[in-house]
Scaffold this motif. Structure first.
Motif, mmCIF file in Angstrom:
data_model
loop_
_atom_site.group_PDB
_atom_site.id
_atom_site.type_symbol
_atom_site.label_atom_id
_atom_site.label_comp_id
_atom_site.label_asym_id
_atom_site.label_seq_id
_atom_site.Cartn_x
_atom_site.Cartn_y
_atom_site.Cartn_z
ATOM 1 N N SER A 1 0.833 -1.199 0.000
ATOM 2 C CA SER A 1 0.000 0.000 0.000
ATOM 3 C C SER A 1 0.872 1.254 0.000
ATOM 4 O O SER A 1 0.616 2.202 -0.757
ATOM 5 C CB SER A 1 -0.912 -0.001 1.231
ATOM 6 N N GLY A 2 1.933 1.257 0.838
ATOM 7 C CA GLY A 2 2.858 2.383 0.866
ATOM 8 C C GLY A 2 3.610 2.513 -0.452
ATOM 9 O O GLY A 2 3.821 3.617 -0.969
ATOM 10 N N PHE A 3 4.018 1.379 -1.013
ATOM 11 C CA PHE A 3 4.720 1.350 -2.296
ATOM 12 C C PHE A 3 3.842 1.959 -3.383
ATOM 13 O O PHE A 3 4.304 2.780 -4.186
ATOM 14 C CB PHE A 3 5.077 -0.100 -2.639
ATOM 15 N N ARG A 4 2.576 1.576 -3.410
ATOM 16 C CA ARG A 4 1.644 2.078 -4.423
ATOM 17 C C ARG A 4 1.456 3.599 -4.265
ATOM 18 O O ARG A 4 1.384 4.336 -5.265
ATOM 19 C CB ARG A 4 0.304 1.364 -4.290
ATOM 20 N N THR A 5 1.382 4.056 -3.026
ATOM 21 C CA THR A 5 1.236 5.495 -2.771
ATOM 22 C C THR A 5 2.428 6.266 -3.323
ATOM 23 O O THR A 5 2.276 7.323 -3.951
ATOM 24 C CB THR A 5 1.110 5.762 -1.261
ATOM 25 N N ILE A 6 3.626 5.741 -3.110
ATOM 26 C CA ILE A 6 4.841 6.389 -3.604
ATOM 27 C C ILE A 6 4.840 6.444 -5.126
ATOM 28 O O ILE A 6 5.184 7.463 -5.735
ATOM 29 C CB ILE A 6 6.093 5.652 -3.094
ATOM 30 N N MET A 7 4.468 5.334 -5.768
ATOM 31 C CA MET A 7 4.458 5.297 -7.228
ATOM 32 C C MET A 7 3.431 6.288 -7.805
ATOM 33 O O MET A 7 3.717 7.003 -8.779
ATOM 34 C CB MET A 7 4.124 3.879 -7.715
ATOM 35 N N ILE A 8 2.251 6.348 -7.212
ATOM 36 C CA ILE A 8 1.212 7.270 -7.704
ATOM 37 C C ILE A 8 1.650 8.716 -7.499
ATOM 38 O O ILE A 8 1.492 9.566 -8.392
ATOM 39 C CB ILE A 8 -0.136 6.990 -7.004
ATOM 40 N N LEU A 9 2.189 9.017 -6.312
ATOM 41 C CA LEU A 9 2.668 10.375 -6.036
ATOM 42 C C LEU A 9 3.769 10.766 -7.014
ATOM 43 O O LEU A 9 3.784 11.877 -7.545
ATOM 44 C CB LEU A 9 3.184 10.466 -4.595
ATOM 45 N N SER A 10 4.687 9.838 -7.278
ATOM 46 C CA SER A 10 5.767 10.105 -8.224
ATOM 47 C C SER A 10 5.213 10.345 -9.626
ATOM 48 O O SER A 10 5.706 11.206 -10.361
ATOM 49 C CB SER A 10 6.753 8.931 -8.247
ATOM 50 N N GLY A 11 4.191 9.572 -10.005
ATOM 51 C CA GLY A 11 3.562 9.765 -11.311
ATOM 52 C C GLY A 11 2.904 11.129 -11.434
ATOM 53 O O GLY A 11 3.027 11.800 -12.472
ATOM 54 N N ILE A 12 2.226 11.569 -10.367
ATOM 55 C CA ILE A 12 1.570 12.884 -10.383
ATOM 56 C C ILE A 12 2.608 13.999 -10.492
ATOM 57 O O ILE A 12 2.443 14.952 -11.268
ATOM 58 C CB ILE A 12 0.715 13.060 -9.109
ATOM 59 N N LEU A 13 3.697 13.894 -9.707
ATOM 60 C CA LEU A 13 4.759 14.900 -9.768
ATOM 61 C C LEU A 13 5.385 14.949 -11.158
ATOM 62 O O LEU A 13 5.730 16.026 -11.666
ATOM 63 C CB LEU A 13 5.833 14.598 -8.717
ATOM 64 N N SER A 14 5.530 13.800 -11.786
ATOM 65 C CA SER A 14 6.100 13.749 -13.136
ATOM 66 C C SER A 14 5.160 14.384 -14.161
ATOM 67 O O SER A 14 5.604 15.045 -15.099
ATOM 68 C CB SER A 14 6.415 12.300 -13.524
ATOM 69 N N LEU A 15 3.856 14.169 -13.984
ATOM 70 C CA LEU A 15 2.882 14.827 -14.866
ATOM 71 C C LEU A 15 2.962 16.343 -14.737
ATOM 72 O O LEU A 15 2.906 17.070 -15.734
ATOM 73 C CB LEU A 15 1.463 14.350 -14.529
ATOM 74 N N ILE A 16 3.088 16.821 -13.498
ATOM 75 C CA ILE A 16 3.241 18.260 -13.277
ATOM 76 C C ILE A 16 4.518 18.746 -13.962
ATOM 77 O O ILE A 16 4.546 19.804 -14.599
ATOM 78 C CB ILE A 16 3.278 18.580 -11.771
ATOM 79 N N GLY A 17 5.589 17.942 -13.839
ATOM 80 C CA GLY A 17 6.849 18.291 -14.488
ATOM 81 C C GLY A 17 6.738 18.339 -16.001
ATOM 82 O O GLY A 17 7.382 19.157 -16.657
ATOM 83 N N SER A 18 5.922 17.463 -16.560
ATOM 84 C CA SER A 18 5.707 17.474 -18.006
ATOM 85 C C SER A 18 5.071 18.787 -18.439
ATOM 86 O O SER A 18 5.391 19.326 -19.507
ATOM 87 C CB SER A 18 4.808 16.293 -18.409
ATOM 88 N N TYR A 19 4.189 19.326 -17.601
ATOM 89 C CA TYR A 19 3.549 20.610 -17.895
ATOM 90 C C TYR A 19 4.517 21.775 -17.688
ATOM 91 O O TYR A 19 4.646 22.661 -18.554
ATOM 92 C CB TYR A 19 2.316 20.801 -17.006
ATOM 93 N N THR A 20 5.226 21.790 -16.540
ATOM 94 C CA THR A 20 6.141 22.911 -16.264
ATOM 95 C C THR A 20 7.274 22.970 -17.283
ATOM 96 O O THR A 20 7.817 24.043 -17.556
ATOM 97 C CB THR A 20 6.735 22.820 -14.850
ATOM 98 N N SER A 21 7.623 21.830 -17.854
ATOM 99 C CA SER A 21 8.667 21.816 -18.873
ATOM 100 C C SER A 21 8.242 22.592 -20.116
ATOM 101 O O SER A 21 9.088 23.144 -20.833
ATOM 102 C CB SER A 21 9.006 20.372 -19.264
#
Length: 474
Positions: free
Chosen positions: A443-463
């Motif tokens: 459950s913690g692992f999944r939370t980390i992966m989802i959070l990382s995915g969201i941050l990466s999506l934000i990064g795709s926009y800020t780029s």
């Protein structure tokens, strides 16, 4: 500069780019053996790798500014000298506290090396070839990350822990000698500005970064609430620094780089998001593979090598593409691919096979390879050549602070499924017996992966927020 000399300079700077991450990974392999030698506690031994990492982001911008003012080649050479001295001191350390101090000295030398490695390439290579050169530089970083687990395992198994440090001395000394052979006369240090050193601003800024980095580091050893005063102090010092820098004639950091240069700001912020989202993947996956799935360390290490190998392959390619098509879209696509990889990883569990993990890890490596060189090209190409040291130092600070925050976030999330003593042991590299509840950890692992995915999506926009063209001098 002639093409032949540019290639030689690229080789020397690539040695520097290789050395810093290579050493960081090697130190983590030596930690368990060092702990046994000195009979150190978890909270003592964890400071050996932490001291190295803390020095890197704390001093990079300041050292980049000084390099711009007094000579990049000179400071690059000093970096190798300080790094070699710290490595030698570490190898003869007779107690854990002297070793921690030596590790900090190594990190300070690494900050000088890392800052000037990128800055020198940006000066030597013209705009139309700079992305490719920075891609080779990034490839060297990933080679260091790839080779360290293999070599570190061999050295720690068959030789004393001192070998981990001693192996770096020949690399540093060879690079130092080559700087005198290949960097004798060039335009790298032609552009200098005779300005006063902003002592007050430098002290305020160094104190702010040190406080924040120390908070992120200590939070993993103790807890983030009890050390919150360090974060508060760091934030107050940053506001004080900005207020002060706007009123001095020769500021340590030109605030207008962030307020008027959209490319510089967006690319640095995206780099920060990238490392926050991606750096903890090796740490988290190591636990998952070994303690949940029961894979031996060798198999786990081989699986985790899929990511950096693909980074090595794609970094020069993406760098060359950024020279031809621009950095904006390529870096954004890279972050989008990283986000997709994380969302796929969020669905793996204790029953997943090797292929179902290797494929998204490979996708992650492709995304990172596409992102890194073009984004670095954006940062370095957006500033005047007189400020490439500061630009490189700023990017390095974003990188290493993002790495520490990535580990801090992973630590905070996993603390819900791991005993605190076990978490410290894993962070410090000390082998601990499995006592993890698999479903809670997943459950913690999944939370980390989802959070990382969201941050990466934000990064795709800020780029994409950067301008399509940016200033540069050949």
């Amino acid at each position: 500069m002639a093409k032949d000399n540019r290639v030689k300079t690229l080789f020397v700077t690539s040695l520097g780019a290789f050395l810093t991450p290579f050493t960081s990974s090697l130190i983590s392999f030596a930690v368990p053996k060092i702990a046994g030698t000195f009979h150190s506690s978890f909270t003592d031994i964890v400071w050996v790798p932490m001291a190295y990492l803390i020095a890197l982001p704390t001093f990079m911008i300041l050292l980049g500014r000084l390099s711009d003012m007094y000579g990049r080649i000179r400071f690059y050479r000093i970096g190798f000298i300080i790094f070699s001295l710290g490595t030698l001191l570490a190898s003869i350390a007779d107690n854990i506290y002297f070793l921690i101090l030596s590790s900090f000295v190594m990190g300070f030398g690494g900050a000088l090396i890392g800052t000037n490695s990128t800055a020198i390439i940006s000066i030597v290579y013209p705009k139309e070839k700079r992305g490719w050169a920075l891609g080779i530089n990034a490839m060297s970083v990933y080679l260091g990350l790839t080779m360290a687990p293999v070599l570190g395992g061999i050295l720690t198994q068959f030789l004393p822990w001192q070998a981990i440090f001693l192996i770096n001395i020949p690399i540093a000394l060879v690079a130092l000698i080559l700087t005198f052979i290949y960097m004798k006369r060039s335009r790298i240090d032609e552009i200098k500005k005779k300005e006063k050193i902003d002592v007050v601003g430098s002290l305020i800024f160094t104190g702010s970064i040190f406080s924040i980095v120390l908070y992120l580091s200590l939070g993993q050893i103790y807890d983030f609430l009890s050390t919150i005063y360090l974060l508060v102090a760091g934030i107050i010092l940053i506001f004080t620094f900005v207020f002060y820098e706007r009123r001095v004639e020769s500021p340590m950091l030109d605030i207008s780089l962030f307020t008027t240069n959209r490319t510089f700001t967006a690319a640095n912020f995206t780099a920060f998001l990238n490392y926050v989202s991606t750096f903890s993947i090796t740490f988290v996956f190591s636990i998952f593979l070994q303690m949940i799935l029961g894979y031996p360390p060798f198999i786990a290490g081989m699986l985790l090598m899929v990511e950096p190998i693909l980074m090595v392959i794609f970094s020069p390619i993406s760098g060359k593409m950024s020279d031809r098509y621009g950095s904006r879209g390529i870096a954004s696509v890279g972050m989008l691919i990283i986000a997709i990889a994380f969302f796929i990883l969020a669905f793996i569990n204790g029953k997943s096979g090797i292929a179902s993990m290797a494929i998204p890890l490979g996708i992650l490596g492709v995304g990172f390879g596409l992102f890194s060189a073009p984004n670095t090209n954006s940062v370095m190409g957006s500033v005047n050549p007189t400020k490439v040291g500061v630009a490189s130092g700023t990017l390095g600070t974003m990188r290493f602070t993002g790495q520490l925050l990535s580990l801090a976030l992973a630590s905070a999330i996993l603390s819900m499924s791991l005993p605190h003593s076990m978490l410290i042991g894993i962070f410090s590299g000390v082998t601990v017996k499995s006592g993890i509840d698999a479903s809670t950890f997943e459950s913690g692992f999944r939370t980390i992966m989802i959070l990382s995915g969201i941050l990466s999506l934000i990064g795709s926009y800020t780029s994409l927020l950067r301008t399509k063209t940016h200033s540069n001098s050949k």
